[in-house]
Write an enzyme that holds these catalytic residues in place. Structure first.
Site, mmCIF file in Angstrom:
data_model
loop_
_atom_site.group_PDB
_atom_site.id
_atom_site.type_symbol
_atom_site.label_atom_id
_atom_site.label_comp_id
_atom_site.label_asym_id
_atom_site.label_seq_id
_atom_site.Cartn_x
_atom_site.Cartn_y
_atom_site.Cartn_z
ATOM 1 N N LYS A 82 40.402 -23.828 54.963
ATOM 2 C CA LYS A 82 40.916 -24.856 53.840
ATOM 3 C C LYS A 82 42.054 -25.380 54.596
ATOM 4 C CE LYS A 82 42.480 -25.486 49.269
ATOM 5 N NZ LYS A 82 42.880 -25.493 48.136
ATOM 6 N N SER A 157 40.653 -26.515 44.480
ATOM 7 C CA SER A 157 40.835 -27.542 45.165
ATOM 8 C C SER A 157 39.841 -27.368 47.044
ATOM 9 C CB SER A 157 42.521 -28.002 45.865
ATOM 10 O OG SER A 157 42.575 -26.868 45.664
ATOM 11 N N SER A 181 41.494 -22.216 42.209
ATOM 12 C CA SER A 181 41.205 -23.394 43.200
ATOM 13 C C SER A 181 40.439 -22.322 44.408
ATOM 14 C CB SER A 181 42.017 -23.593 44.698
ATOM 15 O OG SER A 181 42.256 -24.952 43.704
HETATM 16 N N1 GLN Z 1 43.077 -26.924 40.179
HETATM 17 C C1 GLN Z 1 44.105 -26.376 39.340
HETATM 18 C C2 GLN Z 1 45.405 -27.585 39.581
HETATM 19 O O1 GLN Z 1 44.865 -28.572 39.748
HETATM 20 C C3 GLN Z 1 44.409 -24.919 40.771
HETATM 21 C C4 GLN Z 1 44.528 -25.847 41.993
HETATM 22 C C5 GLN Z 1 44.825 -24.601 42.694
HETATM 23 O O2 GLN Z 1 44.361 -23.248 42.467
HETATM 24 N N2 GLN Z 1 45.240 -25.109 44.011
HETATM 25 O O3 GLN Z 1 46.970 -27.111 40.048
#
Ligand code: GLN
Length: 501
Positions: A82, A157, A181
């Site tokens: 990532k 994400s 994420s």
């Molecule tokens: N979707 C969540 C957010 O927008 C979690 C994102 C993540 O785990 N990096 O914060």
């Protein structure tokens, strides 16, 4: 015949480590690069592909084996990373324009450990900007697509990593999980994703979003593959003061309890508040999770209903704590230290303001504003402090729950992959994608998503297993058992047939 890239990673590595076997790391890497070439124009999982680095690492693995040494438990296994984890010499974007052409000089500890275990890095994957989002649509470089339906999101994400694994391009990938994420994209792409216990994996070299919640973790096509990578990446690191020497180590395939030893006296908790009774929830996820739990009970597990009222507060707690920490962490992107700087400013203050306005996307700005507001004088008591008190209550509630059960089982997401564009104009809808995942980050406990089946449109759904802090061994044993007895397995998308033979 199964291509070696579609074997388990343990089998791949065993063959690469065997000097008498003709499978080399170079062959595996070349095949992964070929698959990326065939599929990624459509899937868009990768922001950058690194063929030279991958081949250099593969040749180093092959040279070791030729010299009679072992090249590690992941020898020759292609890995996608990532793009919020540092690999020296490879641009690091975080899916943002603000980092400009930034190239980090050092390794993220977890990636360095995976490479030391034999992994070869084939590229960096797409993500929502600074990991803020649930669809990869917040990436400054355009969205990734779900390999099961290219008109749908892969989740986020870490959507690029999940899509890369699910489409068969790579057997392993790294993600990061702050509120879901890793687990949410794993669920939407029908693969395995693990959010480790807070402190299990070093955060050194992971670009900080919300430091008290962030954890890097693995994506894979099977529980054993994910466990092997987690074991390689885990452990205390002097460069991360919050990394922690948990008493129980991550257990991988070689040392796992035999099938049948796990379910006999397993106590499964079902949290009422995670029952997906809320509006907008899809019944497919609920029904598949129910059916799997029924199978486990038939095999001897006990099921206990647990009421945890504070778990219903997960989203408001998370969306105060995470933006508050993000507003501090992102203050360092000011046009002076890193990346992008506007060339059109009359004063220092104007330079900061214009640089940040040009460099950050809408969601990141929204989080910075929310977080700064929640921390500001006069409001911190009402918002941030109250959220922290509720967070402590949530942690206590999990601690109490795990006194009576070994694991908690829930769905991973309220619904399968949604269409590209469907939620972009409605931030609250997007935030609700995390309703079943944020509590693990807020309380620190490990949780993972495994594939539980598909809905009538063929879209994958995930089942989530939660375990007590530091008990990845228990979580993985239960996951492995579900894979065996309840058929919770990865099924490649039709698209993967183009490259898998
Ligand atoms: N979707 C969540 C957010 O927008 C979690 C994102 C993540 O785990 N990096 O914060």
């Amino acid at each position: 015949m199964t291509h070696p890239l579609d074997l388990s990673v343990a089998e791949m590595a065993a063959r690469v480590n065997d000097p008498g076997d003709d499978l080399t790391a170079r062959t595996l890497v070349d095949e992964a690069l070929r698959r990326i070439e065939v599929l990624d124009a459509r899937v868009k999982a990768f922001l950058v592909v690194t063929p030279e680095l991958a081949r250099e690492q593969a040749d180093a693995v092959d040279a070791k084996v030729a010299a009679g040494e072992r090249a590690g438990p992941l020898a020759g296994v292609p890995l996608a990373v990532k793009d919020n984890l540092a690999v020296p010499g490879v641009p690091l974007t975080c899916g943002s324009k603000i980092l400009g052409e930034y190239v980090p000089p050092t390794w993220a500890t977890c990636v360095e450990r995976a490479v030391a275990a034999g992994c070869c890095i084939v590229g960096k994957t797409n993500l929502d900007e600074f990991a803020m989002g649930s669809s990869t649509e917040n990436s400054a470089f355009g969205p990734s697509r779900n390999p099961y339906d290219l008109e749908r999101v892969p989740g986020g994400s870490s959507g690029g990593s999940a899509a890369a694994v699910a489409s068969g391009m790579v057997p392993l990938a790294f993600g990061s999980d702050t509120g879901g994420s890793i687990r949410q994209p794993a669920a939407l792409c029908g693969i395995v994703g693990i959010k480790p216990s807070y402190g299990r994996v070093s955060r050194n070299g992971l670009v900080a979003f919300a430091s008290s919640l962030d954890q890097p973790g693995p994506f894979a096509r099977s529980v054993d593959d994910a466990a092997t990578l987690l074991k390689a990446m885990a452990g205390v690191d002097p460069l991360d003061a919050t990394s922690y020497p948990f008493e129980h180590e991550v257990v991988d395939h070689g040392e796992a309890p035999a099938s049948g030893e796990v379910l006999g006296d397993l106590r499964i908790g079902r949290v009422t508040e995670f029952g997906l009774q809320q509006e907008g929830a899809d019944c497919a996820a609920r029904d598949l999770v129910e059916a799997t739990c029924t199978t486990l009970v038939e095999k001897g597990a006990e099921q206990h209903e647990i009421a945890m009222p504070v778990a219903a507060q997960g989203i408001p707690i998370y969306y105060l704590v995470a933006p508050a920490e993000a507003s501090s962490n992102l203050a360092r992107y000011d046009g002076v230290r890193y990346g992008h700087r506007t060339d059109d400013a009359g004063s220092l203050i104007e330079m900061y303001a214009k640089t940040r306005d040009e460099g950050f996307g809408a969601e990141v700005k929204r989080r910075i504003l929310l977080g700064t507001f929640a921390l500001s004088a006069g409001y911190a008591d009402a918002y941030y402090k109250q959220a922290m008190a509720s967070r402590a209550a949530l942690r206590d509630a999990f601690r109490a729950a795990f006194e009576t059960v070994d694991v908690i089982i829930s769905a991973t997401t309220p619904s399968p992959a949604f269409r590209l564009g469907e939620k972009v104009d409605d931030p609250l809808e997007m935030y609700l994608c995390d309703v079943l995942t944020v509590a693990a980050n807020l309380s620190g406990v490990p949780a993972m998503s495994i594939p539980v089946g598909q809905d009538e449109r063929g879209l994958p759904l995930g089942l989530q297993i939660w375990a007590p802090l530091g008990r990845e061994d228990v979580m993985l044993a239960v996951a492995r058992e579900m894979e065996q007895v309840a058929g919770c397995r990865y099924t490649p998308p039709a698209l993967a047939a183009e490259v898998m033979s």
